[in-house]
Design a protein around this motif. Structure first.
Motif, mmCIF file in Angstrom:
data_model
loop_
_atom_site.group_PDB
_atom_site.id
_atom_site.type_symbol
_atom_site.label_atom_id
_atom_site.label_comp_id
_atom_site.label_asym_id
_atom_site.label_seq_id
_atom_site.Cartn_x
_atom_site.Cartn_y
_atom_site.Cartn_z
ATOM 1 N N LEU A 51 -54.919 -2.982 52.677
ATOM 2 C CA LEU A 51 -55.522 -3.317 53.971
ATOM 3 C C LEU A 51 -54.678 -4.320 54.740
ATOM 4 O O LEU A 51 -54.632 -4.291 55.980
ATOM 5 N N LEU A 52 -54.004 -5.213 54.024
ATOM 6 C CA LEU A 52 -53.175 -6.231 54.663
ATOM 7 C C LEU A 52 -51.808 -5.680 55.091
ATOM 8 O O LEU A 52 -51.023 -6.402 55.709
ATOM 9 N N HIS A 67 -57.032 0.265 64.312
ATOM 10 C CA HIS A 67 -55.584 0.382 64.137
ATOM 11 C C HIS A 67 -55.241 0.710 62.686
ATOM 12 O O HIS A 67 -55.873 0.199 61.759
ATOM 13 N N ASP A 68 -54.225 1.515 62.494
ATOM 14 C CA ASP A 68 -53.774 1.850 61.147
ATOM 15 C C ASP A 68 -53.230 0.599 60.455
ATOM 16 O O ASP A 68 -52.411 -0.137 61.033
ATOM 17 N N VAL A 69 -53.662 0.372 59.210
ATOM 18 C CA VAL A 69 -53.336 -0.878 58.528
ATOM 19 C C VAL A 69 -51.849 -0.997 58.188
ATOM 20 O O VAL A 69 -51.341 -2.113 57.992
ATOM 21 N N TRP A 70 -51.124 0.124 58.099
ATOM 22 C CA TRP A 70 -49.701 0.072 57.776
ATOM 23 C C TRP A 70 -48.840 -0.025 59.050
ATOM 24 O O TRP A 70 -48.023 -0.917 59.192
ATOM 25 N N HIS A 71 -49.090 0.862 59.989
ATOM 26 C CA HIS A 71 -48.239 0.915 61.187
ATOM 27 C C HIS A 71 -48.537 -0.213 62.174
ATOM 28 O O HIS A 71 -47.648 -0.626 62.931
ATOM 29 N N SER A 73 -49.919 -3.355 61.427
ATOM 30 C CA SER A 73 -50.308 -4.546 60.679
ATOM 31 C C SER A 73 -50.101 -5.842 61.471
ATOM 32 O O SER A 73 -50.896 -6.786 61.363
ATOM 33 N N VAL A 74 -49.049 -5.905 62.290
ATOM 34 C CA VAL A 74 -48.778 -7.124 63.062
ATOM 35 C C VAL A 74 -49.913 -7.392 64.052
ATOM 36 O O VAL A 74 -50.415 -8.514 64.160
ATOM 37 N N ARG A 79 -55.786 -11.010 64.484
ATOM 38 C CA ARG A 79 -57.245 -11.159 64.560
ATOM 39 C C ARG A 79 -57.887 -11.250 63.169
ATOM 40 O O ARG A 79 -59.092 -11.085 63.032
ATOM 41 N N LEU A 80 -57.076 -11.550 62.173
ATOM 42 C CA LEU A 80 -57.553 -11.496 60.793
ATOM 43 C C LEU A 80 -57.220 -12.796 60.065
ATOM 44 O O LEU A 80 -56.174 -13.405 60.299
#
Length: 296
Positions: A51-52, A67-71, A73-74, A79-80
């Motif tokens: 997830l990170l 949003h896709d967690v891999w593509h 991630s930035v 917001r995390l």
């Protein structure tokens, strides 16, 4: 209906021939504390690292904020907030300097709320990180996380090393996030903590989610323990769905467990014998957990 903050569908992760995640599916909504439980090696931390965006999934999908967690991630990390179960810090920086650095990295800043958290958690921010115990290292990460105005908080065994007082402070801070409408994913081995705080729970076993729902929804899988004293003699072993019958110390006193589906029938039978005293203990999260893992 609002889109879930986190949405996972049939997530898989393979390391060579070993499949760490076989089938992970669940959602986390805004204003919800979601418990993620399972023993060591079940796949909790692998799920969270996926997830990170630290590792790439082998199959399925996972999105945060859509949003896709891999593509993406930035964009997601802006917001995390995340706290791992074992925090490593820069040894030559003080706790206060590290908190300020972590806040700055996430576009936040040291505020009066940060000072209040430092005071409440009892952290000495002037000491070098190399002098900190495991519990104090956890406090640094928790203070930085709670000081941020994130939309989604991920905690992976966050109270590891904390004393009971600081565990209670952590629980209060997380419940405050819920009241603010934030989403929280809490992975914890402390079942009483999960039971007290979480709105819904997912149980993971060998890389697969085997049950998801509220504790009330899951309790049908376990039994209620009853201690009853009746006026007339009772033969509880003849009642449907009754198990582990034991005689009590008083005349006509019995203790036994009852399957949820048979509770109405058992209560009708007990009433016919004129109940003098009755104590019932509903199943706990630990009972539910052992329902699955006690068989392993």
């Amino acid at each position: 209906m609002a889109q879930p903050i986190l949405e996972i569908n049939h997530l898989q992760k393979r390391f060579g021939k070993f499949t760490a995640l076989k089938d992970i599916t669940f959602t986390v909504n805004a204003g919800e504390i979601f418990g993620f439980i399972g023993p060591n090696g079940a796949g909790k931390s692998t799920t969270i690292r996926t997830l990170l965006g630290l590792i790439r999934a082998s199959g399925g999908s996972a999105t945060i904020f859509g949003h896709d967690v891999w593509h993406d991630s930035v964009a997601i990390h802006r917001r995390l907030a995340y706290v791992p179960g074992d925090v490593y810090l820069w040894p030559n920086l003080t706790g206060g300097e590290i908190i300020d650095l972590l806040l700055k990295l996430n576009g936040a800043r040291h505020t009066a709320q940060t000072d209040d958290l430092i005071h409440r958690f009892g952290l000495d921010p002037t000491k070098k990180a190399r002098t900190y115990s495991k519990g104090n290292r956890q406090k640094v990460a928790l203070i930085a996380a709670f000081s941020q105005d994130a939309d989604f908080y991920i905690f992976d065994e966050p109270t590891s090393g904390l004393d009971p007082l600081n565990e209670k402070l952590f629980q209060e801070a997380v419940l405050d996030l819920k009241h603010q409408g934030k989403a929280v994913l809490l992975s914890s081995h402390i079942l009483s903590e999960v039971e007290r705080m979480c709105d819904r729970i997912a149980i993971i076993r060998e890389g697969t989610i085997i049950e998801t729902g509220s504790l009330a929804e899951m309790r049908h899988l376990t039994r209620t323990v009853m201690t009853v004293t009746t006026k007339t003699p009772l033969a509880p072993t003849t009642l449907p769905g009754v198990h582990a019958v034991q005689a009590g110390q008083q005349p006509n006193e019995w203790q036994f467990s009852v399957e949820a589906a048979q509770l109405p029938t058992v209560m009708t039978a007990l009433t016919a014998h004129q109940i003098l005293a009755l104590q019932s203990t509903p199943p706990t999260l630990e009972d539910l957990f052992m329902h699955y893992y006690g068989k392993a």
